[in-house]
Motif scaffolding. Structure first.
Motif, PDB file in Angstrom:
ATOM      1  N   UNK A   1      -3.565   1.471   8.860  1.00  0.00           N
ATOM      2  CA  UNK A   1      -3.101   2.759   9.704  1.00  0.00           C
ATOM      3  C   UNK A   1      -1.961   2.716   9.665  1.00  0.00           C
ATOM      4  N   UNK A   2      -1.330   1.938   9.857  1.00  0.00           N
ATOM      5  CA  UNK A   2       0.459   3.026   9.713  1.00  0.00           C
ATOM      6  C   UNK A   2       1.115   3.594   8.089  1.00  0.00           C
ATOM      7  N   UNK A   3       0.161   3.019   6.804  1.00  0.00           N
ATOM      8  CA  UNK A   3       0.388   3.646   6.195  1.00  0.00           C
ATOM      9  C   UNK A   3      -0.820   4.738   5.940  1.00  0.00           C
ATOM     10  N   UNK A   4      -1.043   5.175   6.425  1.00  0.00           N
ATOM     11  CA  UNK A   4      -2.121   6.269   6.500  1.00  0.00           C
ATOM     12  C   UNK A   4      -3.466   6.358   5.208  1.00  0.00           C
TER      13      UNK A   4
ATOM     14  N   UNK B   1       0.799  -1.379  -0.004  1.00  0.00           N
ATOM     15  CA  UNK B   1      -0.300  -0.009   0.261  1.00  0.00           C
ATOM     16  C   UNK B   1       1.332   1.154   0.223  1.00  0.00           C
ATOM     17  N   UNK B   2       2.074   0.941   0.732  1.00  0.00           N
ATOM     18  CA  UNK B   2       2.673   2.494   0.462  1.00  0.00           C
ATOM     19  C   UNK B   2       3.862   2.303  -0.523  1.00  0.00           C
ATOM     20  N   UNK B   3       3.697   1.697  -1.310  1.00  0.00           N
ATOM     21  CA  UNK B   3       3.797   1.926  -3.159  1.00  0.00           C
ATOM     22  C   UNK B   3       3.341   2.296  -3.984  1.00  0.00           C
ATOM     23  N   UNK B   4       1.837   2.224  -3.530  1.00  0.00           N
ATOM     24  CA  UNK B   4       0.801   2.275  -4.288  1.00  0.00           C
ATOM     25  C   UNK B   4       0.754   3.675  -4.173  1.00  0.00           C
ATOM     26  N   UNK B   5       0.673   3.999  -2.042  1.00  0.00           N
ATOM     27  CA  UNK B   5      -0.404   5.179  -2.137  1.00  0.00           C
ATOM     28  C   UNK B   5       1.018   6.164  -3.020  1.00  0.00           C
ATOM     29  N   UNK B   6       1.860   5.943  -2.535  1.00  0.00           N
ATOM     30  CA  UNK B   6       3.709   7.043  -2.823  1.00  0.00           C
ATOM     31  C   UNK B   6       3.863   7.205  -4.838  1.00  0.00           C
ATOM     32  N   UNK B   7       3.755   6.294  -5.174  1.00  0.00           N
ATOM     33  CA  UNK B   7       5.099   6.339  -6.262  1.00  0.00           C
ATOM     34  C   UNK B   7       5.005   7.102  -7.019  1.00  0.00           C
ATOM     35  N   UNK B   8       3.158   8.092  -7.660  1.00  0.00           N
ATOM     36  CA  UNK B   8       2.879   8.885  -8.076  1.00  0.00           C
ATOM     37  C   UNK B   8       2.413  10.130  -7.540  1.00  0.00           C
ATOM     38  N   UNK B   9       2.819  11.318  -7.726  1.00  0.00           N
ATOM     39  CA  UNK B   9       2.289  12.432  -6.778  1.00  0.00           C
ATOM     40  C   UNK B   9       1.020  12.713  -6.932  1.00  0.00           C
ATOM     41  N   UNK B  10       0.868  12.654  -8.126  1.00  0.00           N
ATOM     42  CA  UNK B  10      -0.257  13.682  -8.714  1.00  0.00           C
ATOM     43  C   UNK B  10      -1.875  12.425  -8.884  1.00  0.00           C
ATOM     44  N   UNK B  11      -1.923  11.757  -7.962  1.00  0.00           N
ATOM     45  CA  UNK B  11      -3.198  10.931  -7.623  1.00  0.00           C
ATOM     46  C   UNK B  11      -3.547  11.047  -6.116  1.00  0.00           C
TER      47      UNK B  11
END
Length: 435
Positions: free
Chosen positions: A167-170, A133-143
């Motif tokens: 929870x730990x990923x936000x 989840x961290x990777x998918x959330x933060x890979x591209x900042x424009x989404x």
């Protein structure tokens, strides 16, 4: 509702369950009395049929290979305006496009400025979901990924680990679907007759019930709520003519893009006919459209309807304008051979044989230049054409999404244009193809 909820359902990979979740949400919101509009990223014409049945509204394709970004934005605003909820089902994994991110669900989400809800296949996964989840959330900042729905969850205890990961990923854990073989969609390869072999209403209601039980739908609608959008489409009204346009639409032929039909309605009067049941083409047809579908499931009925075969053959030989795609092209062949090797005579305009034996999937975006236009479409089929004497040659070279040449043909006989490519013509001058 004073506001509308708008979001895109995506996933980390294909097979995660985003179609099941999308259909269940569409039916759940329909059951709540909400006016909900479905969309589909990409060129899929099977998922959109599911969407139609789940929601009661026509699902609309949003595809930046087939159409310009202006067209995608315009079509989206046209159908999303004044709706209570809009759900876009993504394609493949979130970042999977035809060229890196181009054509991906992420690109659509960025273009339309809509939040993303990820569906995660949680089978054999617990807290490790945090890294994913961290990777998918933060890979591209424009989404903006706003929440997660987990699929194939074994128990509440299993879900507790997944909630910790969120929870730990936000990210907000919105709920889950449990393991349940009764809510698995059958294989959707071509050949599945979803109208008869799959009791859809029963399936959709089962998923909707599970969603209402295990997913916080109210919270989902809350975190994706925004103001209702206004229709900003400035659809160019083409000159209304007196064209009589006949579209094949029945159990055998039904793979159509909704916007293609809307385009035809701007050209003239559209009527629908059945190559299975009707005896001849609608009278005084100026243009005939034979879309793709499931002709291989109705070979006996199609072959035995000799008056319709003769009607179409006569129309073509008398220079009638006709477009045939995939299954429609197969129908125009001399014959179609089923998986058991049984041959069924067809229209016999294209001197070649279509066969379902030794099925092999061919798919991908397609583009070609013809009569001064760049035409784009999509190819998806398991059949193949046998033409040992090379009776039918291509009138142009067709390319894939990366510009590489493919073997797919565009066939021209008199005023008939046929091929495996499902053309998206909403931004084209369709009649110029016959020039």
């Amino acid at each position: 509702m004073d506001k509308t909820s708008r979001f895109l359902i995506s996933a980390t990979t294909s097979g995660s369950g985003k179609t099941t979740v999308t259909l269940g949400l569409l039916r759940a919101l329909k059951n709540r009395g909400l006016n909900t509009q479905p969309f589909k990223c990409g060129p899929d014409y099977i998922d959109t049929k599911y969407h139609d049945m789940a929601s009661g509204s026509h699902s609309i394709n949003l595809d930046v290979f087939l159409a310009s970004t202006y067209h995608v934005e315009s079509v989206y605003s046209k159908y999303a305006a004044n709706k209570d909820a809009c759900i876009i089902e993504g394609v493949m994994g979130l970042y999977d496009g035809y060229n890196r991110m181009q054509g991906s669900s992420a690109q659509i989400a960025e273009l339309l400025d809509i939040p993303i809800v990820l569906v995660i296949n949680a089978k054999s996964m617990a807290y490790s979901a945090a890294a994913l989840l961290f990777g998918f959330k933060n890979f591209y900042k424009n989404i903006n990924v706003v929440g997660v729905i987990f699929n194939f969850v074994a128990s509440e205890s299993h879900y507790s680990y997944l909630k910790d990961a969120c929870e730990d990923v936000g990210l907000e854990a919105l709920g889950y679907l449990p393991k349940d073989t009764n809510v698995e969609i059958p294989s959707r390869h071509l050949g599945l007759n979803i109208e008869k072999e799959f009791i859809f209403d029963e399936f959709a209601n089962k998923v909707a019930t599970l969603i209402e039980k295990h997913i916080n739908v109210d919270r989902l609608l809350e975190i994706t709520a925004t103001h209702k959008i206004t229709d900003v489409s400035k659809e160019e009204e083409k000159a209304k003519s007196n064209l009589n346009i006949a579209v094949a639409y029945d159990e055998a032929f039904n793979f159509v893009y909704h916007e293609n039909i809307e385009y035809l309605k701007r050209l003239g009067k559209v009527s629908f006919f059945s190559p299975i049941k009707d005896k001849e083409l609608p009278l005084n047809s100026d243009l005939v459209y034979l879309p793709g579908g499931y002709p291989e499931l109705y070979l006996s009925e199609l072959s035995n309807n000799t008056s319709m075969l003769e009607s179409i053959r006569s129309y073509i030989e008398n220079d009638g304008k006709l477009i045939a795609e995939c299954g429609g092209m197969m129908y125009l062949c001399s014959s179609i051979v089923d998986k058991e090797g049984i041959e069924y005579p067809m229209v016999n305009i294209l001197k070649q044989t279509a066969t379902m034996q030794y099925m092999k999937l061919e798919l991908g975006y397609r583009s070609f230049n013809y009569n001064g236009q760049c035409i784009k479409g999509h190819e998806f089929h398991y059949s193949k054409v046998e033409d040992p004497e090379n009776n039918t040659s291509s009138v142009t070279q067709i390319h894939n999404a990366k510009g590489m040449e493919v073997d797919t043909k565009l066939i021209r006989y008199k005023n008939t244009i046929a091929g495996y490519t499902h053309i998206y013509w909403s931004e084209s001058d369709l009649m110029k193809l016959f020039g």
